[in-house]
Write a protein that holds these residues in place. Structure first.
Motif, PDB file in Angstrom:
ATOM      1  N   MET A   1       4.079  -1.038  18.376  1.00  0.00           N
ATOM      2  CA  MET A   1       3.129  -1.024  17.065  1.00  0.00           C
ATOM      3  C   MET A   1       3.794  -2.373  16.372  1.00  0.00           C
ATOM      4  SD  MET A   1       0.816   1.158  17.032  1.00  0.00           S
ATOM      5  CE  MET A   1       0.333   1.008  15.249  1.00  0.00           C
ATOM      6  N   ALA A   2       2.938  -3.196  15.924  1.00  0.00           N
ATOM      7  CA  ALA A   2       3.363  -4.255  14.928  1.00  0.00           C
ATOM      8  C   ALA A   2       4.216  -3.765  13.901  1.00  0.00           C
ATOM      9  CB  ALA A   2       2.174  -5.370  14.634  1.00  0.00           C
ATOM     10  N   PRO A   3       5.264  -4.697  13.409  1.00  0.00           N
ATOM     11  CA  PRO A   3       5.963  -4.177  12.104  1.00  0.00           C
ATOM     12  C   PRO A   3       5.308  -4.055  11.167  1.00  0.00           C
ATOM     13  CG  PRO A   3       6.538  -6.516  12.655  1.00  0.00           C
ATOM     14  CD  PRO A   3       5.510  -6.036  14.050  1.00  0.00           C
TER      15      PRO A   3
ATOM     16  N   ALA B   1     -11.003  17.133  -2.911  1.00  0.00           N
ATOM     17  CA  ALA B   1      -9.751  17.594  -2.273  1.00  0.00           C
ATOM     18  C   ALA B   1      -9.472  17.280  -0.894  1.00  0.00           C
ATOM     19  CB  ALA B   1      -9.490  18.949  -2.745  1.00  0.00           C
ATOM     20  N   LYS B   2     -10.519  17.694   0.039  1.00  0.00           N
ATOM     21  CA  LYS B   2     -10.399  17.502   1.159  1.00  0.00           C
ATOM     22  C   LYS B   2     -10.440  16.208   1.848  1.00  0.00           C
ATOM     23  CE  LYS B   2     -13.136  18.897   5.591  1.00  0.00           C
ATOM     24  NZ  LYS B   2     -14.066  19.531   6.085  1.00  0.00           N
ATOM     25  N   THR B   3     -11.224  15.300   1.102  1.00  0.00           N
ATOM     26  CA  THR B   3     -10.941  13.945   1.429  1.00  0.00           C
ATOM     27  C   THR B   3      -9.815  13.179   1.108  1.00  0.00           C
ATOM     28  OG1 THR B   3     -13.607  13.547   0.939  1.00  0.00           O
ATOM     29  CG2 THR B   3     -12.090  11.741   1.081  1.00  0.00           C
ATOM     30  N   GLN B   4      -9.236  13.802  -0.040  1.00  0.00           N
ATOM     31  CA  GLN B   4      -7.943  13.209  -0.469  1.00  0.00           C
ATOM     32  C   GLN B   4      -7.061  13.511   0.689  1.00  0.00           C
ATOM     33  OE1 GLN B   4      -7.975  11.283  -3.134  1.00  0.00           O
ATOM     34  NE2 GLN B   4      -5.725  10.969  -3.413  1.00  0.00           N
ATOM     35  N   ARG B   5      -7.043  14.971   0.916  1.00  0.00           N
ATOM     36  CA  ARG B   5      -6.050  15.245   2.056  1.00  0.00           C
ATOM     37  C   ARG B   5      -6.053  14.586   3.261  1.00  0.00           C
ATOM     38  NH1 ARG B   5      -7.353  20.353  -0.041  1.00  0.00           N
ATOM     39  NH2 ARG B   5      -8.788  20.939   1.886  1.00  0.00           N
ATOM     40  N   SER B   6      -7.300  14.353   3.792  1.00  0.00           N
ATOM     41  CA  SER B   6      -7.572  13.567   5.029  1.00  0.00           C
ATOM     42  C   SER B   6      -7.140  12.257   4.839  1.00  0.00           C
ATOM     43  CB  SER B   6      -8.956  13.430   5.379  1.00  0.00           C
ATOM     44  OG  SER B   6      -9.250  12.899   6.549  1.00  0.00           O
ATOM     45  N   ASN B   7      -7.269  11.511   3.769  1.00  0.00           N
ATOM     46  CA  ASN B   7      -6.640  10.037   3.639  1.00  0.00           C
ATOM     47  C   ASN B   7      -5.154  10.074   3.715  1.00  0.00           C
ATOM     48  OD1 ASN B   7      -9.402   9.045   3.433  1.00  0.00           O
ATOM     49  ND2 ASN B   7      -9.455   8.985   1.226  1.00  0.00           N
ATOM     50  N   LYS B   8      -4.479  11.008   2.969  1.00  0.00           N
ATOM     51  CA  LYS B   8      -3.188  11.185   2.903  1.00  0.00           C
ATOM     52  C   LYS B   8      -2.645  11.416   4.438  1.00  0.00           C
ATOM     53  CE  LYS B   8       0.627  13.078   0.767  1.00  0.00           C
ATOM     54  NZ  LYS B   8       1.167  14.009  -0.460  1.00  0.00           N
ATOM     55  N   GLU B   9      -3.335  12.141   5.173  1.00  0.00           N
ATOM     56  CA  GLU B   9      -2.686  12.497   6.583  1.00  0.00           C
ATOM     57  C   GLU B   9      -3.021  11.464   7.471  1.00  0.00           C
ATOM     58  OE1 GLU B   9      -5.139  15.844   7.456  1.00  0.00           O
ATOM     59  OE2 GLU B   9      -3.922  17.354   6.436  1.00  0.00           O
TER      60      GLU B   9
ATOM     61  N   PRO C   1       0.918  -1.188  -0.056  1.00  0.00           N
ATOM     62  CA  PRO C   1      -0.020  -0.080  -0.093  1.00  0.00           C
ATOM     63  C   PRO C   1       0.912   1.023   0.188  1.00  0.00           C
ATOM     64  CG  PRO C   1       0.067  -1.017   2.221  1.00  0.00           C
ATOM     65  CD  PRO C   1       0.722  -1.752   1.258  1.00  0.00           C
ATOM     66  N   LYS C   2       0.201   2.383  -0.695  1.00  0.00           N
ATOM     67  CA  LYS C   2       1.170   3.574  -0.689  1.00  0.00           C
ATOM     68  C   LYS C   2       0.097   4.520  -0.194  1.00  0.00           C
ATOM     69  CE  LYS C   2       3.874   1.892  -4.528  1.00  0.00           C
ATOM     70  NZ  LYS C   2       4.258   2.368  -6.064  1.00  0.00           N
ATOM     71  N   ALA C   3       0.751   6.019   0.181  1.00  0.00           N
ATOM     72  CA  ALA C   3       0.089   6.934   0.578  1.00  0.00           C
ATOM     73  C   ALA C   3      -1.040   7.319  -0.598  1.00  0.00           C
ATOM     74  CB  ALA C   3       0.766   8.045   0.880  1.00  0.00           C
ATOM     75  N   PRO C   4      -2.105   7.723  -0.249  1.00  0.00           N
ATOM     76  CA  PRO C   4      -3.033   8.088  -1.272  1.00  0.00           C
ATOM     77  C   PRO C   4      -2.429   9.492  -2.314  1.00  0.00           C
ATOM     78  CG  PRO C   4      -4.463   7.802   0.647  1.00  0.00           C
ATOM     79  CD  PRO C   4      -2.846   7.755   1.028  1.00  0.00           C
TER      80      PRO C   4
ATOM     81  N   GLU D   1       1.849   5.655   9.835  1.00  0.00           N
ATOM     82  CA  GLU D   1       3.124   5.117   9.511  1.00  0.00           C
ATOM     83  C   GLU D   1       4.157   5.688  10.460  1.00  0.00           C
ATOM     84  OE1 GLU D   1       4.352   2.771   7.023  1.00  0.00           O
ATOM     85  OE2 GLU D   1       2.245   2.390   7.175  1.00  0.00           O
ATOM     86  N   ALA D   2       4.049   7.060  10.774  1.00  0.00           N
ATOM     87  CA  ALA D   2       4.716   7.670  11.706  1.00  0.00           C
ATOM     88  C   ALA D   2       4.620   7.079  12.869  1.00  0.00           C
ATOM     89  CB  ALA D   2       4.533   9.212  11.940  1.00  0.00           C
ATOM     90  N   LEU D   3       3.360   6.925  13.615  1.00  0.00           N
ATOM     91  CA  LEU D   3       3.216   6.124  14.569  1.00  0.00           C
ATOM     92  C   LEU D   3       4.147   4.640  14.727  1.00  0.00           C
ATOM     93  CD1 LEU D   3       1.821   5.799  17.674  1.00  0.00           C
ATOM     94  CD2 LEU D   3      -0.143   4.772  16.376  1.00  0.00           C
ATOM     95  N   ARG D   4       3.759   3.825  13.747  1.00  0.00           N
ATOM     96  CA  ARG D   4       4.323   2.491  13.578  1.00  0.00           C
ATOM     97  C   ARG D   4       6.191   2.672  13.832  1.00  0.00           C
ATOM     98  NH1 ARG D   4       2.080  -1.550  11.314  1.00  0.00           N
ATOM     99  NH2 ARG D   4       0.650  -0.523   9.983  1.00  0.00           N
ATOM    100  N   SER D   5       6.459   3.752  13.219  1.00  0.00           N
ATOM    101  CA  SER D   5       8.016   4.048  13.041  1.00  0.00           C
ATOM    102  C   SER D   5       8.547   4.479  14.534  1.00  0.00           C
ATOM    103  CB  SER D   5       8.378   5.109  12.093  1.00  0.00           C
ATOM    104  OG  SER D   5       9.781   5.394  12.108  1.00  0.00           O
TER     105      SER D   5
END
Length: 823
Positions: A242-244, A219-227, A197-200, A233-237
């Motif tokens: 968090m599980a790998p 545009a708003k929905t797209q930004r929200s999904n990306k955020e 999976p990749k960032a939207p 990913e930041a939390l996992r890192s």
């Protein structure tokens, strides 16, 4: 010494003792003893009993119910085994303490999870033992305490201890670790056959771009999904709780196997392109519970199947990186090994073939016929060995991994111009050194080798004209126990190789067939032993030479013990085509030398690569009893381990390469000559029969040498190898697209015009091994050729191996009638 031991040794002393301790690794290759040998009667029989087909073909429970799947308890004080329930297909578990005097007691259902298993994993200090019971993971501590690690209706598998004593197991292709001191369960890695999976992102294309620019909601929905994606990913890192991240290998891919390092720093994964099921391969089943015709899916035919090459990947559990391990370091990875075959087939079509380098398809040495993993980590976790094979069946490699350079390092290559055997591929590491041990047929017979990673060449540890199997290394690396047919090709005993002086010691002297399991404390051997006249039972001995053997179970029925059975002699029939004789069983009637020349039957065992003229209990027990019935009625029966059979070395096995049905029928012809010259047989009163591969041989004998036999019965027979499965057939005949000459040379349907003698064809209709289509096509061919000397019997509810006593009885009544009327 108990009565079982005395009875057993009386049989051995009556003719099955062979030479003492053998320094196999230091002597010249030995020659097998060709003196006729036979098992001796063990039981007090009743000579007045006459065998009947009704008795022979009845439910085999009447013979007794031999122990199955036996294994040691963790403390080496008792053994567990399964026994078939009388009149049922269910199996019950029994435990037999070593100091008991009977067959043991049934294990209560409430205690089955406490037994352990035949396949267990130990921690590095051997203080912990893990196993799977009904899909759940259990651990036993040194003090006997049992910990249930999982309790779920979901199936878990492959328990493994890490170097830090954590336990690893997997669910599907997700690996979990458990800290047994805290109970914390952690996901180590999950393998996904999906695209990563990749960032939207804003979809491409004019309309999508304009939609994003003109419609604020989009545009708003797209930004929200990306955020949200980036935050996760930041939390996992940043957060160790968090599980790998999963490892992704792409959609339409299939995971072949995966193996985790004991240090949990790397994972080896083999993947290939997923192959959809071939919708053409179905099997009609006409007898169903609801009265409808069921179209059951079945295996691919060799003509239709092309195996997919595998990618081998090293996955880092530290950062998730994936490193492809190229096969280009393997010697011969790009050789055109089938150049001669291709040139011969091209010439037959009036064409020329020009050989060139070709990148061969390669994958793990894993198939339906091999159970152990092809990826073996050293217990330190610092090295891993991988067994690879070319999918053209001509090469097998053992390689290790250079973890710094992320490349394969070849350690051993086994090449065979015919095909690399699917047996004799055991391998592993010595525990206290970075040295491999493995079996190889490179000398012509399966032998033990070792190879230190610092050495250029492998060291041969055993030698001689015999075959070694089932190597078992002790924890201290001092011994390798194994099974071998040293003194006679039909007698398998237990030996051990002393790694200190490289001498081999013989441990058992029982005659017949003996398998073994070393106890967890490595002080005892659990033996499964049988002879031609005695089905398998369990025995015990100390794991040292000259130790007494004690019988643990006696499961043979009183009814069977009374039968006055003929002990077939194993004789060496001289071959007119090879230096090796054809080892064969011969059943003589009591008075075979009296009167006029007699009639005879030659039996052709199935499977091709199978040994039936050994001195152990035969899987063909119905045929064994049928041959006794024939002998009671004055027939002589010959059961030949024709070329292609197991137990006699590589050259014997590969004699049929690209010419199935040629050397085997030559051997049958030698068998006919031997019967005439040595057993008072009338050449014009000899018949033949067999099932599966034996049915194929019956076809080839009656079609290609019509004067050899006066009648034959082909049971569940192959008529066209292009319709058989890929794993077996492509080894011997390559594939039809590459080598049609081999298929036309080897398939009975191309020779059916030669039939002149009575032929019985018996065919099960729900056979998912040799399809009913094989018989249908051949029968139509015989009809079109206006042949009249054949009959066909069909069995609507039977698979390849019959299950109903009524079907067995009908089949053998027809075979018996064929011989009685024509011999």
């Amino acid at each position: 010494m108990n009565i079982f031991h005395q009875t057993l040794l009386s049989a051995v002393s009556a003719g099955l003792l062979f030479s003492s301790s053998l320094a196999l690794a230091k002597t010249e290759p030995q020659t097998w003893d060709v003196t006729p040998v036979a098992a001796k009667a063990v039981y007090q029989t009743n000579p007045a009993i006459e065998l009947t087909l009704e008795q022979i073909m009845a439910d085999p429970d009447w013979l007794g119910r031999s122990p199955q799947n036996a294994f040691w308890s963790a403390d080496s004080s008792q053994v567990f085994y399964q026994q078939k329930r009388a009149g049922s297909e269910l199996r019950d578990w029994y435990h037999r303490p070593l100091d008991a005097s009977d067959n043991g007691l049934a294990v209560p259902l409430s205690q089955l999870h406490q037994m352990g298993a035949s396949s267990v994993e130990y921690s590095a200090d051997r203080q912990l033992q893990a196993w799977v019971f009904e899909g759940n993971i259990f651990v036993r501590k040194a003090d006997g305490q049992i910990i249930q690690v999982t309790r779920s209706n979901t199936s878990f598998s492959d328990p493994q201890f890490l170097t830090d004593n954590r336990l690893v197991y997997r669910q599907g292709w997700t690996f979990f670790s458990v800290d047994l001191s805290t109970g914390l369960s952690s996901e180590l890695i999950s393998l996904k056959t999906e695209d990563e999976p990749k960032a939207p992102a804003i979809p491409s294309g004019y309309l999508a771009q304009e939609q994003h620019k003109l419609i604020e909601y989009v545009a708003k929905t797209q930004r929200s999904n990306k955020e949200q994606y980036e935050a996760k990913e930041a939390l996992r890192s940043a957060n160790p709780a968090m599980a790998p991240t999963a490892a992704y290998f792409g959609k339409d891919q299939q995971i072949v196997d995966a193996s985790l390092s004991p240090k949990a720093d790397y994972l080896l994964v083999a993947v290939r392109k997923a192959k959809p099921r071939n919708e053409k391969d179905i099997m009609p089943n006409y007898i169903t519970a609801n009265g409808d015709i069921a179209a059951q899916p079945v295996r691919w035919r060799v003509n239709d199947f092309k195996p997919e090459p595998q990618r081998l990947l090293l996955v880092s559990l530290t950062d998730g990186s994936q490193y492809p391990l190229s096969y280009t370091s393997l010697p011969g990875y790009n050789e055109d090994v089938l150049a001669e075959v291709k040139a011969e087939n091209a010439k037959a079509k009036g064409e020329k073939y020009k050989s060139s380098k070709i990148i061969r398809d390669i994958g793990l040495m894993t198939d339906w016929y091999w159970s152990q993993s092809a990826m073996r980590w050293h217990n330190s976790g610092d090295q891993v060995a991988i067994m690879l094979k070319a999918l053209d069946n001509k090469d097998r490699w053992i390689a290790t991994v250079d973890f710094d350079k992320k490349i394969l390092v070849p350690q051993h290559r086994l090449q065979d111009k015919a095909w690399v055997n699917y047996a004799f591929n055991d391998f592993g590491w010595f525990n206290s050194s970075e040295t491999l041990y493995f079996l190889s047929e490179e000398s012509g017979y399966s032998h033990l080798y070792s190879k230190a990673l610092t050495s250029r060449k492998a060291k041969k540890l055993t030698r001689g004209t015999f075959e070694i199997s089932d190597p078992t290394l002790t924890a201290d690396d001092n011994y390798i126990y194994f099974k071998a047919n040293v003194a006679h090709p039909g007698i398998y005993e237990v030996y051990r190789l002393n790694m200190t002086n490289e001498d081999t010691e013989q441990l058992t002297r029982l005659g017949g067939m003996t398998d073994f399991t070393l106890s967890p404390d490595e002080q005892k051997l659990l033996l499964t032993h049988s002879t031609n006249l005695m089905p398998e039972d369990l025995y015990l001995m100390a794991a040292k030479p000259e130790a007494d053997v004690v019988r643990l179970t006696d499961t043979v029925s009183d009814e069977f013990k009374q039968l006055p059975l003929v002990a077939p002699q194993v004789v060496a029939v001289p071959s007119s085509h090879t230096a090796q004789p054809v080892f064969s069983k011969v059943y003589y009637p009591a008075d075979y030398k009296q009167g006029e020349p007699r009639r005879a039957v030659i039996f052709n065992h199935g499977a091709g690569y199978l040994q039936n003229s050994d001195l152990g209990w035969s899987g063909y027990f119905r045929e064994f009893l049928f041959h006794n019935l024939l002998a009671q009625q004055g027939y002589v029966v010959l059961d030949m381990d024709y070329r292609a059979s197991k137990g006699y070395g590589r050259n014997w096995r590969t004699a049929i390469y690209r010419q199935m049905g040629t050397p085997e029928i030559e051997d049958l012809a030698d068998g006919v000559n031997w019967l005439v010259d040595n057993a008072n047989i009338d050449r014009n009163r000899i018949g033949t029969y067999g099932g599966s591969y034996g049915g194929f041989m019956t076809f080839m004998a009656l079609f290609k040498q019509p004067d050899l036999f006066q009648a034959g019965a082909a049971l569940r027979p192959v008529s066209d190898w292009a319709y058989y499965n890929h794993p077996y057939t492509s080894n011997i005949l390559n594939t039809p697209d590459i080598d049609p000459i081999a298929y036309e040379r080897s398939s009975p349907i191309y020779f059916s015009q030669g039939l002149t003698k009575p032929l019985l064809i018996n065919a099960p209709m729900v056979d998912d091994n040799v399809f009913f289509q094989d018989v249908v096509r051949l029968v139509q061919r015989l009809i079109e050729q206006e042949k009249q000397d054949f009959e066909t019997a069909i069995y609507p509810v039977e698979p390849h191996g019959f299950r109903q006593p009524s079907s067995w009885l009908d089949e053998y009544r027809r075979i018996y009638k064929l011989f009685e009327e024509n011999l």
